[in-house]
Design a protein around this motif. Structure first.
Motif, PDB file in Angstrom:
ATOM      1  N   GLU A 109      41.758 134.669  38.400  1.00 15.23           N
ATOM      2  CA  GLU A 109      43.045 135.324  38.630  1.00 15.23           C
ATOM      3  C   GLU A 109      43.985 134.399  39.373  1.00 15.23           C
ATOM      4  O   GLU A 109      43.552 133.510  40.103  1.00 15.23           O
ATOM      5  CB  GLU A 109      42.888 136.643  39.384  1.00 15.23           C
ATOM      6  CG  GLU A 109      42.480 136.515  40.821  1.00 15.23           C
ATOM      7  CD  GLU A 109      42.380 137.874  41.523  1.00 15.23           C
ATOM      8  OE1 GLU A 109      43.276 138.719  41.359  1.00 15.23           O
ATOM      9  OE2 GLU A 109      41.378 138.074  42.223  1.00 15.23           O
ATOM     10  N   THR A 110      45.260 134.620  39.129  1.00 16.48           N
ATOM     11  CA  THR A 110      46.265 133.884  39.876  1.00 16.48           C
ATOM     12  C   THR A 110      46.532 134.654  41.162  1.00 16.48           C
ATOM     13  O   THR A 110      46.477 135.884  41.183  1.00 16.48           O
ATOM     14  CB  THR A 110      47.569 133.730  39.071  1.00 16.48           C
ATOM     15  OG1 THR A 110      48.054 135.025  38.727  1.00 16.48           O
ATOM     16  CG2 THR A 110      47.344 132.906  37.820  1.00 16.48           C
ATOM     17  N   THR A 111      46.775 133.921  42.248  1.00 15.51           N
ATOM     18  CA  THR A 111      47.093 134.529  43.533  1.00 15.51           C
ATOM     19  C   THR A 111      48.377 133.896  44.055  1.00 15.51           C
ATOM     20  O   THR A 111      48.887 132.942  43.466  1.00 15.51           O
ATOM     21  CB  THR A 111      45.961 134.294  44.553  1.00 15.51           C
ATOM     22  OG1 THR A 111      45.871 132.890  44.836  1.00 15.51           O
ATOM     23  CG2 THR A 111      44.611 134.799  44.030  1.00 15.51           C
ATOM     24  N   ALA A 112      48.849 134.388  45.174  1.00 21.96           N
ATOM     25  CA  ALA A 112      50.055 133.817  45.779  1.00 21.96           C
ATOM     26  C   ALA A 112      49.826 132.362  46.173  1.00 21.96           C
ATOM     27  O   ALA A 112      50.748 131.552  46.157  1.00 21.96           O
ATOM     28  CB  ALA A 112      50.465 134.630  46.997  1.00 21.96           C
ATOM     29  N   ASP A 113      48.571 132.018  46.497  1.00 19.38           N
ATOM     30  CA  ASP A 113      48.237 130.664  46.947  1.00 19.38           C
ATOM     31  C   ASP A 113      47.708 129.755  45.843  1.00 19.38           C
ATOM     32  O   ASP A 113      47.562 128.560  46.052  1.00 19.38           O
ATOM     33  CB  ASP A 113      47.198 130.723  48.066  1.00 19.38           C
ATOM     34  CG  ASP A 113      47.705 131.479  49.279  1.00 19.38           C
ATOM     35  OD1 ASP A 113      48.914 131.405  49.572  1.00 19.38           O
ATOM     36  OD2 ASP A 113      46.890 132.162  49.928  1.00 19.38           O
ATOM     37  N   GLY A 114      47.347 130.316  44.698  1.00 17.70           N
ATOM     38  CA  GLY A 114      46.780 129.505  43.628  1.00 17.70           C
ATOM     39  C   GLY A 114      45.924 130.326  42.680  1.00 17.70           C
ATOM     40  O   GLY A 114      46.417 131.181  41.961  1.00 17.70           O
ATOM     41  N   TYR A 115      44.598 130.054  42.719  1.00 16.65           N
ATOM     42  CA  TYR A 115      43.658 130.715  41.818  1.00 16.65           C
ATOM     43  C   TYR A 115      42.423 131.163  42.568  1.00 16.65           C
ATOM     44  O   TYR A 115      41.987 130.516  43.521  1.00 16.65           O
ATOM     45  CB  TYR A 115      43.195 129.750  40.706  1.00 16.65           C
ATOM     46  CG  TYR A 115      44.299 129.233  39.839  1.00 16.65           C
ATOM     47  CD1 TYR A 115      44.677 129.909  38.681  1.00 16.65           C
ATOM     48  CD2 TYR A 115      44.973 128.063  40.157  1.00 16.65           C
ATOM     49  CE1 TYR A 115      45.698 129.416  37.868  1.00 16.65           C
ATOM     50  CE2 TYR A 115      45.987 127.569  39.356  1.00 16.65           C
ATOM     51  CZ  TYR A 115      46.342 128.258  38.219  1.00 16.65           C
ATOM     52  OH  TYR A 115      47.347 127.779  37.418  1.00 16.65           O
ATOM     53  N   LYS A 116      41.826 132.255  42.088  1.00 14.78           N
ATOM     54  CA  LYS A 116      40.528 132.713  42.571  1.00 14.78           C
ATOM     55  C   LYS A 116      39.635 132.809  41.345  1.00 14.78           C
ATOM     56  O   LYS A 116      40.028 133.369  40.322  1.00 14.78           O
ATOM     57  CB  LYS A 116      40.627 134.059  43.271  1.00 14.78           C
ATOM     58  CG  LYS A 116      39.276 134.540  43.822  1.00 14.78           C
ATOM     59  CD  LYS A 116      39.393 135.810  44.628  1.00 14.78           C
ATOM     60  CE  LYS A 116      39.885 135.584  46.018  1.00 14.78           C
ATOM     61  NZ  LYS A 116      39.058 134.829  46.912  1.00 14.78           N
ATOM     62  N   VAL A 117      38.438 132.243  41.469  1.00 14.69           N
ATOM     63  CA  VAL A 117      37.480 132.204  40.368  1.00 14.69           C
ATOM     64  C   VAL A 117      36.182 132.841  40.837  1.00 14.69           C
ATOM     65  O   VAL A 117      35.746 132.618  41.968  1.00 14.69           O
ATOM     66  CB  VAL A 117      37.211 130.724  39.958  1.00 14.69           C
ATOM     67  CG1 VAL A 117      36.049 130.615  39.004  1.00 14.69           C
ATOM     68  CG2 VAL A 117      38.470 130.121  39.351  1.00 14.69           C
ATOM     69  N   LYS A 118      35.566 133.626  39.968  1.00 14.43           N
ATOM     70  CA  LYS A 118      34.246 134.184  40.273  1.00 14.43           C
ATOM     71  C   LYS A 118      33.254 133.599  39.277  1.00 14.43           C
ATOM     72  O   LYS A 118      33.475 133.645  38.058  1.00 14.43           O
ATOM     73  CB  LYS A 118      34.253 135.707  40.163  1.00 14.43           C
ATOM     74  CG  LYS A 118      32.907 136.328  40.504  1.00 14.43           C
ATOM     75  CD  LYS A 118      32.960 137.843  40.397  1.00 14.43           C
ATOM     76  CE  LYS A 118      31.611 138.454  40.731  1.00 14.43           C
ATOM     77  NZ  LYS A 118      31.633 139.918  40.489  1.00 14.43           N
ATOM     78  N   LEU A 119      32.171 133.052  39.807  1.00 17.03           N
ATOM     79  CA  LEU A 119      31.109 132.502  38.972  1.00 17.03           C
ATOM     80  C   LEU A 119      30.081 133.589  38.675  1.00 17.03           C
ATOM     81  O   LEU A 119      30.014 134.600  39.374  1.00 17.03           O
ATOM     82  CB  LEU A 119      30.450 131.319  39.670  1.00 17.03           C
ATOM     83  CG  LEU A 119      31.391 130.167  40.034  1.00 17.03           C
ATOM     84  CD1 LEU A 119      30.634 129.099  40.815  1.00 17.03           C
ATOM     85  CD2 LEU A 119      32.030 129.570  38.793  1.00 17.03           C
ATOM     86  N   GLN A 120      29.244 133.364  37.679  1.00 13.67           N
ATOM     87  CA  GLN A 120      28.288 134.383  37.263  1.00 13.67           C
ATOM     88  C   GLN A 120      27.270 134.743  38.348  1.00 13.67           C
ATOM     89  O   GLN A 120      26.684 135.819  38.310  1.00 13.67           O
ATOM     90  CB  GLN A 120      27.581 133.973  35.974  1.00 13.67           C
ATOM     91  CG  GLN A 120      26.557 132.866  36.141  1.00 13.67           C
ATOM     92  CD  GLN A 120      26.007 132.399  34.824  1.00 13.67           C
ATOM     93  OE1 GLN A 120      26.589 131.541  34.198  1.00 13.67           O
ATOM     94  NE2 GLN A 120      24.901 132.952  34.399  1.00 13.67           N
ATOM     95  N   ASN A 121      27.076 133.895  39.360  1.00 12.45           N
ATOM     96  CA  ASN A 121      26.145 134.216  40.445  1.00 12.45           C
ATOM     97  C   ASN A 121      26.821 134.974  41.581  1.00 12.45           C
ATOM     98  O   ASN A 121      26.219 135.233  42.607  1.00 12.45           O
ATOM     99  CB  ASN A 121      25.467 132.952  40.982  1.00 12.45           C
ATOM    100  CG  ASN A 121      26.407 132.073  41.781  1.00 12.45           C
ATOM    101  OD1 ASN A 121      27.623 132.256  41.774  1.00 12.45           O
ATOM    102  ND2 ASN A 121      25.835 131.089  42.468  1.00 12.45           N
ATOM    103  N   GLY A 122      28.113 135.324  41.422  1.00 12.21           N
ATOM    104  CA  GLY A 122      28.832 136.085  42.435  1.00 12.21           C
ATOM    105  C   GLY A 122      29.615 135.240  43.427  1.00 12.21           C
ATOM    106  O   GLY A 122      30.296 135.778  44.290  1.00 12.21           O
ATOM    107  N   THR A 123      29.522 133.929  43.332  1.00  4.85           N
ATOM    108  CA  THR A 123      30.280 133.042  44.214  1.00  4.85           C
ATOM    109  C   THR A 123      31.753 133.064  43.821  1.00  4.85           C
ATOM    110  O   THR A 123      32.082 132.974  42.642  1.00  4.85           O
ATOM    111  CB  THR A 123      29.744 131.590  44.128  1.00  4.85           C
ATOM    112  OG1 THR A 123      28.375 131.580  44.517  1.00  4.85           O
ATOM    113  CG2 THR A 123      30.539 130.651  45.012  1.00  4.85           C
ATOM    114  N   PHE A 124      32.615 133.173  44.836  1.00  9.28           N
ATOM    115  CA  PHE A 124      34.058 133.103  44.620  1.00  9.28           C
ATOM    116  C   PHE A 124      34.553 131.746  45.075  1.00  9.28           C
ATOM    117  O   PHE A 124      34.171 131.266  46.151  1.00  9.28           O
ATOM    118  CB  PHE A 124      34.796 134.194  45.407  1.00  9.28           C
ATOM    119  CG  PHE A 124      34.644 135.556  44.818  1.00  9.28           C
ATOM    120  CD1 PHE A 124      35.534 136.011  43.848  1.00  9.28           C
ATOM    121  CD2 PHE A 124      33.616 136.391  45.212  1.00  9.28           C
ATOM    122  CE1 PHE A 124      35.401 137.277  43.292  1.00  9.28           C
ATOM    123  CE2 PHE A 124      33.477 137.656  44.665  1.00  9.28           C
ATOM    124  CZ  PHE A 124      34.366 138.102  43.706  1.00  9.28           C
TER     125      PHE A 124
END
Length: 144
Positions: free
Chosen positions: A115-130
């Motif tokens: 997802e795009t955020t105000a600061d950049g991007y947030k990514v979620k990996l399949q193991n639950g790590t953001f």
């Protein structure tokens, strides 16, 4: 005074009903949103499209039969969030620097949300790590 309070309550109810997401046809999406879906989600079938009025702009959420969802900003038509029900976010969507970082540091884990955020991007990996990235795609931090 009672009439005034009744008016305020009625107005509040009217605004809340108006603000509820509405089902719309696929062709109501901005053209570049439609093209994005057709290019990156060729095997998916659109289940429904919801339009949600937020502040002064519209937000569209496309839900596929698989349960995967893609959200778009109404004004620009750019994607704002992709949540995969099964499988991984298409590599064609992920910015190059983020793709390189995740490939080098998490080689066996796929991206299941971006997802795009105000600061950049947030990514979620399949193991639950953001993973958080700045607007240029540079790594910022990881959280579990």
């Amino acid at each position: 005074m009672k009439k005034f309070l009744l008016f305020i309550v009625a107005a509040a109810v009217g605004f809340s009903v108006d603000a509820a997401p509405q089902k719309v046809d696929f062709d109501k999406l901005p053209n570049n949103s439609q093209e994005f879906i057709q290019k990156n989600f060729t095997r998916e079938k659109v289940k429904d499209v919801q339009m949600d009025r937020e502040a002064s702009w519209d937000k569209y959420t496309v839900t596929f039969n698989s349960g995967t969802q893609v959200s778009f900003e109404g004004g620009s038509g750019d994607w704002s969030k992709i949540v995969m029900k099964d499988g991984y976010v298409p590599m064609t969507v992920i910015p190059v620097k983020i793709k390189s970082y995740t490939g080098a540091n998490y080689p066996r884990l796929g991206v299941v949300m971006i997802e795009t955020t105000a600061d950049g991007y947030k990514v979620k990996l399949q193991n639950g790590t953001f993973l958080d990235f700045d607007k240029d795609g540079n790594y910022v931090k990881a959280t579990k």
